[in-house]
Design a protein around this motif. Sequence first.
Motif, PDB file in Angstrom:
ATOM      1  N   ASP A  96       4.926  -1.103  -5.261  1.00  0.00           N
ATOM      2  CA  ASP A  96       3.737  -0.887  -5.765  1.00  0.00           C
ATOM      3  C   ASP A  96       3.528   0.359  -6.530  1.00  0.00           C
ATOM      4  N   ASN A  97       4.156   1.518  -5.830  1.00  0.00           N
ATOM      5  CA  ASN A  97       4.060   2.699  -6.293  1.00  0.00           C
ATOM      6  C   ASN A  97       4.727   2.996  -7.680  1.00  0.00           C
ATOM      7  N   ARG A  98       5.714   2.347  -8.033  1.00  0.00           N
ATOM      8  CA  ARG A  98       6.173   2.136  -9.239  1.00  0.00           C
ATOM      9  C   ARG A  98       5.248   1.611 -10.269  1.00  0.00           C
ATOM     10  N   HIS A  99       4.895   0.376  -9.993  1.00  0.00           N
ATOM     11  CA  HIS A  99       4.162  -0.474 -10.877  1.00  0.00           C
ATOM     12  C   HIS A  99       2.545  -0.085 -10.911  1.00  0.00           C
ATOM     13  N   GLN A 100       2.065   0.427  -9.781  1.00  0.00           N
ATOM     14  CA  GLN A 100       0.682   0.563  -9.649  1.00  0.00           C
ATOM     15  C   GLN A 100      -0.095  -0.433 -10.325  1.00  0.00           C
ATOM     16  N   PRO A 101      -0.301  -1.587  -9.255  1.00  0.00           N
ATOM     17  CA  PRO A 101      -1.073  -2.827  -9.834  1.00  0.00           C
ATOM     18  C   PRO A 101      -2.577  -2.520  -9.880  1.00  0.00           C
ATOM     19  N   TYR A 102      -3.174  -3.115 -10.538  1.00  0.00           N
ATOM     20  CA  TYR A 102      -4.712  -3.039 -10.576  1.00  0.00           C
ATOM     21  C   TYR A 102      -5.359  -3.708  -9.400  1.00  0.00           C
ATOM     22  N   LEU A 103      -6.336  -2.995  -9.201  1.00  0.00           N
ATOM     23  CA  LEU A 103      -6.937  -3.619  -8.067  1.00  0.00           C
ATOM     24  C   LEU A 103      -7.527  -5.061  -8.210  1.00  0.00           C
ATOM     25  N   ILE A 104      -7.935  -5.644  -9.496  1.00  0.00           N
ATOM     26  CA  ILE A 104      -8.303  -6.688  -9.872  1.00  0.00           C
ATOM     27  C   ILE A 104      -7.085  -7.848  -9.607  1.00  0.00           C
ATOM     28  N   TRP A 109       1.143  10.361 -12.862  1.00  0.00           N
ATOM     29  CA  TRP A 109       1.830   9.715 -13.903  1.00  0.00           C
ATOM     30  C   TRP A 109       3.438   9.745 -13.639  1.00  0.00           C
ATOM     31  N   ALA A 110       3.738  10.822 -12.705  1.00  0.00           N
ATOM     32  CA  ALA A 110       5.232  10.776 -12.295  1.00  0.00           C
ATOM     33  C   ALA A 110       5.583   9.731 -11.123  1.00  0.00           C
ATOM     34  N   GLN A 111       4.269   9.168 -10.707  1.00  0.00           N
ATOM     35  CA  GLN A 111       4.633   8.157  -9.530  1.00  0.00           C
ATOM     36  C   GLN A 111       5.216   8.642  -8.318  1.00  0.00           C
ATOM     37  N   PRO A 112       4.704   9.783  -7.868  1.00  0.00           N
ATOM     38  CA  PRO A 112       5.078  10.613  -6.644  1.00  0.00           C
ATOM     39  C   PRO A 112       5.234   9.758  -5.431  1.00  0.00           C
ATOM     40  N   ARG A 113       6.166   9.831  -4.587  1.00  0.00           N
ATOM     41  CA  ARG A 113       6.332   9.096  -3.295  1.00  0.00           C
ATOM     42  C   ARG A 113       5.158   9.582  -2.357  1.00  0.00           C
ATOM     43  N   HIS A 114       5.059  10.887  -2.387  1.00  0.00           N
ATOM     44  CA  HIS A 114       4.162  11.626  -1.521  1.00  0.00           C
ATOM     45  C   HIS A 114       3.015  12.286  -2.358  1.00  0.00           C
ATOM     46  N   ILE A 115       1.875  11.913  -2.452  1.00  0.00           N
ATOM     47  CA  ILE A 115       0.900  12.530  -3.293  1.00  0.00           C
ATOM     48  C   ILE A 115       0.223  13.737  -2.837  1.00  0.00           C
ATOM     49  N   ALA A 149      -5.795   1.259  -6.447  1.00  0.00           N
ATOM     50  CA  ALA A 149      -5.308   0.048  -5.546  1.00  0.00           C
ATOM     51  C   ALA A 149      -4.009   0.358  -4.870  1.00  0.00           C
ATOM     52  N   TRP A 150      -2.829   0.954  -5.521  1.00  0.00           N
ATOM     53  CA  TRP A 150      -1.647   0.785  -4.939  1.00  0.00           C
ATOM     54  C   TRP A 150      -1.350   1.888  -3.865  1.00  0.00           C
ATOM     55  N   ASN A 151      -2.159   2.783  -3.847  1.00  0.00           N
ATOM     56  CA  ASN A 151      -2.046   3.766  -2.570  1.00  0.00           C
ATOM     57  C   ASN A 151      -3.231   3.922  -1.718  1.00  0.00           C
TER      58      ASN A 151
END
Length: 329
Positions: free
Chosen positions: A94-102, A18-24, A81-83
């Motif tokens: 993409d890391n911020r928006h977290q787009p859907y796979l579809i 939820w924090a949109q980390p650059r490194h997961i 999808a985004w990572n």
Amino acid sequence: MRPPFFIITIDTEGDNLWAQPRHIATENARYLQRFQTLCERFAFKPVYLTNFEMANEPVFQAFGRNVLRKSVGEIGAHVHAWNNPPLTPLTDDDNRHQPYLIEYPDAVMREKFFITHRLLEDVFQTAMVSHRAGRWAFDARYARLLIEHHYHSDCSVTPEISWRATMGDPAGQGGADYRAFPKGAYFLDLDHIERMGDSALLEVPMTTRLKNSAGDALKKAVARWRGKSAGEAGKSAKSVWLRPRRSKRSGNVKEMQKLATRVLAEPGMDYLEFMLHSSEFMPGGSPTFQTAEHIEKLYADLEALFSWLAARCRGATLEEYYQYKARTV
């Protein structure tokens, strides 16, 4: 009369996404054994729906292999999808928006899915047959992709809930709208996935309901009258989930028990589906359970809920439930 099934699904993914980390990070893998032990005490069998970073985590790999060896749970697939490779940009971030796979082109969607699918099968040396879409985003293309790779069940649908106002790609149309979908399990129509059909893929919708159907219908009508979109109007209706949440004073055990009682009273309903994220078992792994004290309260709630459910339901994995439905439908 056979008791209904209780299916536990865990979205098994990196720490505090939820924090949109650059490194997961994947430290939460070290916190799963406590939950697994609790489930085994009640003869419940969690389904760990696992994404790319957790499939690469050695601690989770050892944990998952042990779960499979003992036949006390299931490993399934879950694609963010985004990572998830290939890292083909869809938005300006993409890391911020977290787009859907579809939302990705077909070729990229297929490759992203296949990479995680193949990784999971290689790591755990077992066929992947159960699935949940990342961010609950599912469509007919996705359903056909699951059929192609011999999946038996999906659990991405959240009945009575629209994700249209929850954006992925800012230039997109938002998430899936499940308000017209069935509430119980069904073999879906691959051309119209909101309909019952004759495909081999069983949809096992999450246990979600509107909190107050009549009142929420009025709220949605008022929201639409005020010019809000269908998705925005849908979000004005409050939903309840079979999942723990934290309030200022306590948890939501009574709310979950009330929902379970209501759902099992519905004609033909033969299961309940619970969910949580793997990172929610770790202090600081989510915005929901942030401290060690929050985690202890979570486990107190889980103990109370599972004890209550054990007298009413039988535990099953998604695959076990699929096998039951395949025999009886």
